[in-house]
Design a protein around this motif. Structure first.
Motif, PDB file in Angstrom:
ATOM      1  N   PRO A 105       0.696  -1.153  -0.090  1.00 25.28           N
ATOM      2  CA  PRO A 105       0.158  -0.213  -0.110  1.00 25.28           C
ATOM      3  C   PRO A 105       0.998   1.187   0.075  1.00 25.28           C
ATOM      4  N   ASP A 106       0.108   2.399  -0.332  1.00 25.01           N
ATOM      5  CA  ASP A 106       1.009   3.638  -0.316  1.00 25.01           C
ATOM      6  C   ASP A 106       1.642   4.094   0.852  1.00 25.01           C
ATOM      7  N   GLU A 107       0.936   3.646   2.220  1.00 27.46           N
ATOM      8  CA  GLU A 107       1.445   4.064   3.286  1.00 27.46           C
ATOM      9  C   GLU A 107       2.895   3.272   3.595  1.00 27.46           C
ATOM     10  N   ALA A 108       3.014   2.150   3.112  1.00 23.66           N
ATOM     11  CA  ALA A 108       4.318   1.426   3.062  1.00 23.66           C
ATOM     12  C   ALA A 108       5.437   2.115   2.350  1.00 23.66           C
ATOM     13  N   ASP A 109       5.098   3.022   1.439  1.00 26.31           N
ATOM     14  CA  ASP A 109       6.212   3.744   0.509  1.00 26.31           C
ATOM     15  C   ASP A 109       6.910   2.993  -0.192  1.00 26.31           C
ATOM     16  N   PRO A 110       6.048   2.419  -1.151  1.00 25.83           N
ATOM     17  CA  PRO A 110       6.510   1.646  -2.440  1.00 25.83           C
ATOM     18  C   PRO A 110       7.520   2.308  -3.106  1.00 25.83           C
ATOM     19  N   TYR A 111       7.360   3.703  -3.421  1.00 26.46           N
ATOM     20  CA  TYR A 111       8.227   4.232  -4.257  1.00 26.46           C
ATOM     21  C   TYR A 111       9.728   4.539  -3.350  1.00 26.46           C
ATOM     22  N   GLY A 112       9.517   4.514  -2.275  1.00 27.43           N
ATOM     23  CA  GLY A 112      10.848   4.633  -1.309  1.00 27.43           C
ATOM     24  C   GLY A 112      11.399   3.471  -1.465  1.00 27.43           C
ATOM     25  N   ILE A 113      11.057   2.356  -1.425  1.00 35.85           N
ATOM     26  CA  ILE A 113      11.536   1.006  -1.489  1.00 35.85           C
ATOM     27  C   ILE A 113      12.225   0.920  -3.079  1.00 35.85           C
ATOM     28  N   ILE A 114      11.343   1.324  -3.969  1.00 42.02           N
ATOM     29  CA  ILE A 114      12.264   1.158  -5.470  1.00 42.02           C
ATOM     30  C   ILE A 114      13.223   1.975  -5.446  1.00 42.02           C
ATOM     31  N   ALA A 115      13.308   3.248  -4.862  1.00 42.09           N
ATOM     32  CA  ALA A 115      14.449   4.232  -4.988  1.00 42.09           C
ATOM     33  C   ALA A 115      15.528   3.394  -3.981  1.00 42.09           C
ATOM     34  N   ARG A 116      15.379   2.948  -2.855  1.00 44.91           N
ATOM     35  CA  ARG A 116      16.522   2.296  -2.370  1.00 44.91           C
ATOM     36  C   ARG A 116      17.067   1.021  -2.980  1.00 44.91           C
ATOM     37  N   ILE A 117      16.227   0.402  -3.811  1.00 47.17           N
ATOM     38  CA  ILE A 117      16.887  -0.626  -4.570  1.00 47.17           C
ATOM     39  C   ILE A 117      17.628  -0.165  -5.606  1.00 47.17           C
ATOM     40  N   ARG A 118      16.943   1.006  -6.442  1.00 47.35           N
ATOM     41  CA  ARG A 118      17.815   1.678  -7.490  1.00 47.35           C
ATOM     42  C   ARG A 118      19.088   2.209  -7.043  1.00 47.35           C
ATOM     43  N   ASP A 119      19.099   2.609  -5.919  1.00 49.87           N
ATOM     44  CA  ASP A 119      20.393   3.329  -5.335  1.00 49.87           C
ATOM     45  C   ASP A 119      21.477   2.286  -5.358  1.00 49.87           C
ATOM     46  N   VAL A 120      21.207   0.992  -4.788  1.00 49.51           N
ATOM     47  CA  VAL A 120      22.122   0.024  -4.615  1.00 49.51           C
ATOM     48  C   VAL A 120      22.694  -0.596  -6.099  1.00 49.51           C
ATOM     49  N   LEU A 121      21.847  -0.475  -6.984  1.00 42.46           N
ATOM     50  CA  LEU A 121      22.316  -1.131  -8.249  1.00 42.46           C
ATOM     51  C   LEU A 121      23.207  -0.236  -9.007  1.00 42.46           C
ATOM     52  N   PRO A 122      24.182  -1.032  -9.715  1.00 42.99           N
ATOM     53  CA  PRO A 122      25.273  -0.159 -10.601  1.00 42.99           C
ATOM     54  C   PRO A 122      24.627   0.305 -11.678  1.00 42.99           C
TER      55      PRO A 122
END
Length: 268
Positions: free
Chosen positions: A165-182
């Motif tokens: 759900p939006d309150e779990a901040d899926p966009y933030g989760i994706i951003a954290r994944i993106r930031d780890v990736l080369p």
């Protein structure tokens, strides 16, 4: 209710699982009565729900083949679900035998079956983690033994984001994944959208409201936001059958029946 041989000890057979419902919709056999009942209720709201699962699976195959052709040799499948024919490692390793795959799911049934299926495969593993905790996933030593995070990785999140759900901040989760990736890595998404079947999805959302898996279908604009900071591969965010169809006949006159919008983005 007797626990079947394939079910891990201690599993709650009275609580449905998103992974097992999906398995049922794909024609699998690793599901309980509670999963089948939930799926049948969903099919009452959206009769094309099984088509969504099939369209999602077909998109997975096309996306993985596209990325192996592009030179990707590492795949991380988050919310991978219960194994069925045409898994990521089968598609990827058919095209590139050196491709490495890590499956991640929170469901113990999904992980147990994945591990059993992969016993003779040294280039694919399954781990039990929560995709909402990407730092924990990337810190898992089993993942670190197989994937080199200094090299491009394709992260797949197919038919799982509508369970966040939006309150779990899926966009933030994706951003954290993106930031780890080369650079050179990819994000592959498939997300339920209400835009083609608004009344059916209203019923699905209501049906799921007080369960462990409340559903959040999203619009094309909302799904496109997941790709911020990435370069979208053409044709962008579209209904699943419209993403690189293998043949014009694969796209019917109502691609929205898939209820799935998909996209692939590259980190430059």
């Amino acid at each position: 209710m007797q626990r079947p041989d394939w079910a891990p000890e201690g599993i709650d057979m009275e609580q449905f699982s998103a992974a097992r419902v999906y398995d049922y919709l794909l024609g699998g056999s690793h599901n309980f009565a509670v999963d089948r009942e939930y799926a049948r209720r969903g099919l009452t709201a959206i009769p094309d729900l099984a088509i969504q699962a099939q369209a999602n699976r077909a998109f997975l195959h096309r996306a993985v083949r596209h990325l192996t052709d592009a030179g990707v040799r590492q795949f991380l499948d988050l919310g991978s679900g219960i194994p069925t024919r045409g898994n990521v490692h089968e598609v990827a390793q058919r095209a590139a035998p050196d491709a490495r795959v890590v499956y991640v799911d929170i469901d113990p049934v999904a992980v147990a079956h994945s591990r059993h299926m992969l016993l003779d495969n040294d280039l694919a593993i399954a781990i039990q983690e929560d995709m909402r905790q990407p730092e924990t996933i990337f810190a898992n030593p089993e993942l670190g033994k197989l994937l080199d995070l200094d090299q491009p990785v394709a992260v797949l999140m197919l038919a799982v984001l509508h369970a966040i759900p939006d309150e779990a901040d899926p966009y933030g989760i994706i951003a954290r994944i993106r930031d780890v990736l080369p650079n050179g890595s990819y994000l592959v998404l498939a997300q339920a959208s209400h835009e083609s079947r608004p009344e059916g999805w209203r019923q699905m959302v209501e049906m799921s409201r007080n369960t462990p898996y409340p559903l959040t279908p999203r619009s094309q604009a909302d799904i496109s936001r997941f790709f911020e900071g990435l370069t979208l591969v053409e044709p962008g965010v579209v209904w699943a059958p419209l993403w690189h169809p293998e043949h014009p006949d694969d796209v019917d006159n109502d691609p929205g029946r898939s209820s799935n919008m998909v996209g692939v983005g590259r980190k430059m």
